[in-house]
Design an enzyme around this catalytic site. Sequence first.
Site, PDB file in Angstrom:
ATOM      1  N   PHE A   1     -53.252   7.947 -29.679  1.00 17.50           N
ATOM      2  CA  PHE A   1     -52.904   9.486 -29.725  1.00 17.50           C
ATOM      3  C   PHE A   1     -52.511   9.445 -31.249  1.00 17.50           C
ATOM      4  O   PHE A   1     -53.586  10.218 -32.001  1.00 17.50           O
ATOM      5  CB  PHE A   1     -51.989   9.836 -29.059  1.00 17.50           C
ATOM      6  CG  PHE A   1     -51.164  11.001 -29.453  1.00 17.50           C
ATOM      7  CD1 PHE A   1     -51.509  12.149 -29.824  1.00 17.50           C
ATOM      8  CD2 PHE A   1     -49.635  11.097 -29.394  1.00 17.50           C
ATOM      9  CE1 PHE A   1     -50.866  13.310 -30.225  1.00 17.50           C
ATOM     10  CE2 PHE A   1     -48.818  12.315 -29.828  1.00 17.50           C
ATOM     11  CZ  PHE A   1     -49.448  13.271 -30.137  1.00 17.50           C
ATOM     12  N   ILE A   2     -51.560   8.984 -31.954  1.00 17.51           N
ATOM     13  CA  ILE A   2     -51.132   8.981 -33.295  1.00 17.51           C
ATOM     14  C   ILE A   2     -52.056   8.588 -34.298  1.00 17.51           C
ATOM     15  O   ILE A   2     -52.586   9.143 -35.278  1.00 17.51           O
ATOM     16  CB  ILE A   2     -49.690   8.734 -33.482  1.00 17.51           C
ATOM     17  CG1 ILE A   2     -48.783   9.539 -32.459  1.00 17.51           C
ATOM     18  CG2 ILE A   2     -49.465   8.881 -34.876  1.00 17.51           C
ATOM     19  CD1 ILE A   2     -47.464   9.308 -32.562  1.00 17.51           C
TER      20      ILE A   2
ATOM     21  N   ASP B   1     -57.329  -2.037 -32.853  1.00 19.17           N
ATOM     22  CA  ASP B   1     -56.665  -1.789 -31.423  1.00 19.17           C
ATOM     23  C   ASP B   1     -57.103  -2.701 -30.443  1.00 19.17           C
ATOM     24  O   ASP B   1     -58.325  -3.126 -30.408  1.00 19.17           O
ATOM     25  CB  ASP B   1     -56.930  -0.512 -31.223  1.00 19.17           C
ATOM     26  CG  ASP B   1     -56.218   0.355 -30.356  1.00 19.17           C
ATOM     27  OD1 ASP B   1     -56.078  -0.192 -29.030  1.00 19.17           O
ATOM     28  OD2 ASP B   1     -55.674   1.359 -30.375  1.00 19.17           O
TER      29      ASP B   1
ATOM     30  N   GLY C   1     -55.376   2.688 -25.905  1.00 15.15           N
ATOM     31  CA  GLY C   1     -56.316   3.720 -26.743  1.00 15.15           C
ATOM     32  C   GLY C   1     -57.603   3.851 -26.065  1.00 15.15           C
ATOM     33  O   GLY C   1     -58.208   2.885 -25.248  1.00 15.15           O
TER      34      GLY C   1
ATOM     35  N   ASP D   1     -55.892  -7.713 -31.329  1.00 17.57           N
ATOM     36  CA  ASP D   1     -54.605  -7.747 -30.847  1.00 17.57           C
ATOM     37  C   ASP D   1     -53.758  -8.244 -31.968  1.00 17.57           C
ATOM     38  O   ASP D   1     -53.832  -9.067 -32.493  1.00 17.57           O
ATOM     39  CB  ASP D   1     -54.380  -8.670 -29.686  1.00 17.57           C
ATOM     40  CG  ASP D   1     -53.113  -8.515 -28.720  1.00 17.57           C
ATOM     41  OD1 ASP D   1     -52.023  -8.418 -29.438  1.00 17.57           O
ATOM     42  OD2 ASP D   1     -53.471  -8.046 -27.543  1.00 17.57           O
ATOM     43  N   ILE D   2     -52.702  -7.286 -32.069  1.00 18.85           N
ATOM     44  CA  ILE D   2     -51.739  -7.563 -33.210  1.00 18.85           C
ATOM     45  C   ILE D   2     -50.933  -8.858 -32.917  1.00 18.85           C
ATOM     46  O   ILE D   2     -50.095  -9.642 -33.810  1.00 18.85           O
ATOM     47  CB  ILE D   2     -50.815  -6.400 -33.356  1.00 18.85           C
ATOM     48  CG1 ILE D   2     -49.890  -6.082 -32.199  1.00 18.85           C
ATOM     49  CG2 ILE D   2     -51.372  -5.299 -34.239  1.00 18.85           C
ATOM     50  CD1 ILE D   2     -48.651  -5.076 -32.626  1.00 18.85           C
TER      51      ILE D   2
ATOM     52  N   TYR E   1     -37.803  -0.932 -24.294  1.00 18.40           N
ATOM     53  CA  TYR E   1     -38.553  -0.245 -25.412  1.00 18.40           C
ATOM     54  C   TYR E   1     -37.790   0.234 -26.609  1.00 18.40           C
ATOM     55  O   TYR E   1     -38.139  -0.217 -27.737  1.00 18.40           O
ATOM     56  CB  TYR E   1     -39.393   1.219 -24.788  1.00 18.40           C
ATOM     57  CG  TYR E   1     -40.038   1.995 -25.974  1.00 18.40           C
ATOM     58  CD1 TYR E   1     -41.127   1.655 -26.409  1.00 18.40           C
ATOM     59  CD2 TYR E   1     -39.360   2.938 -26.352  1.00 18.40           C
ATOM     60  CE1 TYR E   1     -41.736   2.479 -27.393  1.00 18.40           C
ATOM     61  CE2 TYR E   1     -40.104   3.819 -27.264  1.00 18.40           C
ATOM     62  CZ  TYR E   1     -41.023   3.472 -27.811  1.00 18.40           C
ATOM     63  OH  TYR E   1     -41.876   4.130 -28.732  1.00 18.40           O
TER      64      TYR E   1
ATOM     65  N   LYS F   1     -37.672  -1.178 -30.487  1.00 16.67           N
ATOM     66  CA  LYS F   1     -38.245  -0.547 -31.706  1.00 16.67           C
ATOM     67  C   LYS F   1     -36.814  -0.925 -32.747  1.00 16.67           C
ATOM     68  O   LYS F   1     -37.365  -0.656 -34.034  1.00 16.67           O
ATOM     69  CB  LYS F   1     -38.132   0.955 -31.536  1.00 16.67           C
ATOM     70  CG  LYS F   1     -39.669   1.454 -30.573  1.00 16.67           C
ATOM     71  CD  LYS F   1     -40.688   1.479 -31.575  1.00 16.67           C
ATOM     72  CE  LYS F   1     -41.983   1.658 -30.861  1.00 16.67           C
ATOM     73  NZ  LYS F   1     -43.032   1.387 -31.927  1.00 16.67           N
TER      74      LYS F   1
ATOM     75  N   VAL G   1     -43.456  13.023 -30.019  1.00 19.84           N
ATOM     76  CA  VAL G   1     -44.676  13.833 -30.596  1.00 19.84           C
ATOM     77  C   VAL G   1     -45.457  14.590 -29.634  1.00 19.84           C
ATOM     78  O   VAL G   1     -45.798  14.022 -28.556  1.00 19.84           O
ATOM     79  CB  VAL G   1     -45.492  12.796 -31.473  1.00 19.84           C
ATOM     80  CG1 VAL G   1     -46.566  13.550 -32.266  1.00 19.84           C
ATOM     81  CG2 VAL G   1     -44.579  11.839 -32.357  1.00 19.84           C
TER      82      VAL G   1
HETATM   83  N1  LIG Z   1     -45.817   9.868 -28.982  1.00 22.23           N
HETATM   84  C1  LIG Z   1     -44.495   9.750 -29.144  1.00 22.23           C
HETATM   85  O1  LIG Z   1     -44.029  10.779 -28.849  1.00 22.23           O
HETATM   86  C2  LIG Z   1     -44.080   8.782 -29.700  1.00 22.23           C
HETATM   87  C3  LIG Z   1     -42.806   8.926 -30.178  1.00 22.23           C
HETATM   88  C4  LIG Z   1     -41.976   7.885 -30.715  1.00 22.23           C
HETATM   89  C5  LIG Z   1     -42.370   6.789 -31.142  1.00 22.23           C
HETATM   90  N2  LIG Z   1     -43.931   6.860 -31.013  1.00 22.23           N
HETATM   91  C6  LIG Z   1     -44.636   5.428 -31.531  1.00 22.23           C
HETATM   92  O2  LIG Z   1     -45.756   5.761 -32.154  1.00 22.23           O
HETATM   93  C7  LIG Z   1     -46.727   5.025 -31.979  1.00 22.23           C
HETATM   94  C8  LIG Z   1     -47.866   5.316 -31.533  1.00 22.23           C
HETATM   95  O3  LIG Z   1     -47.768   6.164 -30.417  1.00 22.23           O
HETATM   96  P1  LIG Z   1     -48.987   7.061 -29.624  1.00 22.23           P
HETATM   97  O4  LIG Z   1     -48.151   7.995 -29.030  1.00 22.23           O
HETATM   98  O5  LIG Z   1     -50.278   7.007 -30.387  1.00 22.23           O
HETATM   99  O6  LIG Z   1     -49.179   5.858 -28.244  1.00 22.23           O
HETATM  100  P2  LIG Z   1     -50.684   5.408 -27.883  1.00 22.23           P
HETATM  101  O7  LIG Z   1     -50.341   4.573 -26.848  1.00 22.23           O
HETATM  102  O8  LIG Z   1     -51.450   6.553 -27.879  1.00 22.23           O
HETATM  103  O9  LIG Z   1     -51.115   4.524 -29.162  1.00 22.23           O
HETATM  104  C9  LIG Z   1     -50.613   3.053 -29.224  1.00 22.23           C
HETATM  105  C10 LIG Z   1     -51.930   2.274 -29.450  1.00 22.23           C
HETATM  106  O10 LIG Z   1     -51.892   0.983 -29.584  1.00 22.23           O
HETATM  107  C11 LIG Z   1     -52.720   0.146 -28.954  1.00 22.23           C
HETATM  108  N3  LIG Z   1     -52.138  -1.243 -28.832  1.00 22.23           N
HETATM  109  C12 LIG Z   1     -51.144  -1.440 -27.613  1.00 22.23           C
HETATM  110  N4  LIG Z   1     -50.834  -2.908 -27.611  1.00 22.23           N
HETATM  111  C13 LIG Z   1     -51.664  -3.515 -28.685  1.00 22.23           C
HETATM  112  C14 LIG Z   1     -51.919  -4.599 -29.351  1.00 22.23           C
HETATM  113  N5  LIG Z   1     -51.038  -5.592 -28.706  1.00 22.23           N
HETATM  114  N6  LIG Z   1     -52.677  -4.662 -30.157  1.00 22.23           N
HETATM  115  C15 LIG Z   1     -53.556  -4.076 -30.643  1.00 22.23           C
HETATM  116  N7  LIG Z   1     -53.223  -2.555 -30.416  1.00 22.23           N
HETATM  117  C16 LIG Z   1     -52.491  -2.525 -29.385  1.00 22.23           C
HETATM  118  C17 LIG Z   1     -52.975   0.850 -27.726  1.00 22.23           C
HETATM  119  O11 LIG Z   1     -54.371   0.572 -27.311  1.00 22.23           O
HETATM  120  C18 LIG Z   1     -53.118   2.312 -28.470  1.00 22.23           C
HETATM  121  O12 LIG Z   1     -54.384   2.637 -28.615  1.00 22.23           O
HETATM  122  C19 LIG Z   1     -46.187   3.830 -31.280  1.00 22.23           C
HETATM  123  O13 LIG Z   1     -45.591   2.703 -31.858  1.00 22.23           O
HETATM  124  C20 LIG Z   1     -44.993   4.498 -30.393  1.00 22.23           C
HETATM  125  O14 LIG Z   1     -44.049   3.615 -29.850  1.00 22.23           O
HETATM  126  C21 LIG Z   1     -44.528   7.691 -30.500  1.00 22.23           C
END
Ligand SMILES: NC(=O)c1ccc[n+]([C@@H]2O[C@H](COP(=O)([O-])OP(=O)(O)OC[C@H]3O[C@@H](n4cnc5c(N)ncnc54)[C@H](O)[C@@H]3O)[C@@H](O)[C@H]2O)c1
Length: 323
Positions: free
Chosen positions: A16-17, A36, A41, A61-62, A149, A153, A179
């Site tokens: 998403f972000i 990713d 995703g 993968d990270i 979680y 963080k 977000v």
């Molecule tokens: N959306 C929110 O409200 C929110 C709030 C606080 C923090 N965050 C943080 O912001 C970041 C983005 O969040 P988001 O809402 O876009 O989440 P999301 O789940 O849509 O995106 C996370 C992405 O990371 C990828 N991913 C997961 N494990 C992975 C790995 N081992 N290697 C490579 N890629 C991997 C997933 O496939 C996904 O595309 C995250 O770190 C999340 O913890 C989000």
Amino acid sequence: MKIEDKRVLVTGVAGFIGSNLTDKLLNLGATVIGIDNLFNGRLENLAEALNNKNFQFHKGDIRDFNFLLDIFKDIDIIFHEAAFTSVPQSVKMPESCNDVNINGTLNLLNAARKRDVEKIIFASSSAVYGDTPTLPKHENMPRIPISPYAVTKLTCESYMEVFHQVYGLNTTSLRYFNVFGPRQQDSPYSGVIAIWLGRIIKNKSLIIFGDGNNSRDFTYIKDVIQVNILAAENKSSGAILNIGAGSPITLLDLAKLMLKLTNKEELGIIFDPPRPGDIIHSYADISKVKEILKFQPKYTQEQGLRDYLEWYCKKYEVNLKIK
Ligand SMILES: NC(=O)c1ccc[n+]([C@@H]2O[C@H](COP(=O)([O-])OP(=O)(O)OC[C@H]3O[C@@H](n4cnc5c(N)ncnc54)[C@H](O)[C@@H]3O)[C@@H](O)[C@H]2O)c1
């Protein structure tokens, strides 16, 4: 340092972000390398980016250090969005959450150090504050995580600080507060706004866990992107900053607002028991980010909701009459 001249790496690029950030970076003229593992995703989120000659996607993968080292060629800035993102899932699978979030982030920091990256901007979370009663949340107050979680963080923020202090890596941690916006998934573990919108479209009542008096500082995605770019272009290092709209709304008021904006008040609200790990009140003091990065949120929650609803209706050809 202007972002348009930079080669940037976005982890979690299909999420998403990450995907929204990537589209903006490409529009500004940056070169974006996205990674990713597609755990959560979707390639569909990269439809626009994949047609841009300044974008490269690498599935990986990270947690795979050699994969990261191969990708890291002349990277200036990293936006680290990849994570195990679900709080309820982290309660069920703490070891998986730990592995992705902590081991993956440490890998990324080590690769950044080896390859002389200028800056890393880390997506942290308001979850680090836990359920302490002090409101609004300010950066120096005690952090008392109440979910696996949140532990991950908080640990990653510490790693960012340590890599800044010990190795001189330029780091910034952004503590996002809930977000919302385009491409957020309507799944059991995603943000409540996306879930409720999915239910409104299916003509189902909105479900609230608890009595609805829980409050959140819902932050529109365009403001989150704005602040990531400000952080990338800013020279300050080692900072941990709250990122929110700076105004709380209760879940009950939010549910009513969504029903009103979509003209679906008749659907009503169902109250279910509270979920373990859920925080009761969360609202950001954003004075530090205003001062350091000159960040000013441009979207109130109602403006953000309207923008999101309009995007959604156009994208999925949904016929909702937005008030
Ligand atoms: N959306 C929110 O409200 C929110 C709030 C606080 C923090 N965050 C943080 O912001 C970041 C983005 O969040 P988001 O809402 O876009 O989440 P999301 O789940 O849509 O995106 C996370 C992405 O990371 C990828 N991913 C997961 N494990 C992975 C790995 N081992 N290697 C490579 N890629 C991997 C997933 O496939 C996904 O595309 C995250 O770190 C999340 O913890 C989000």
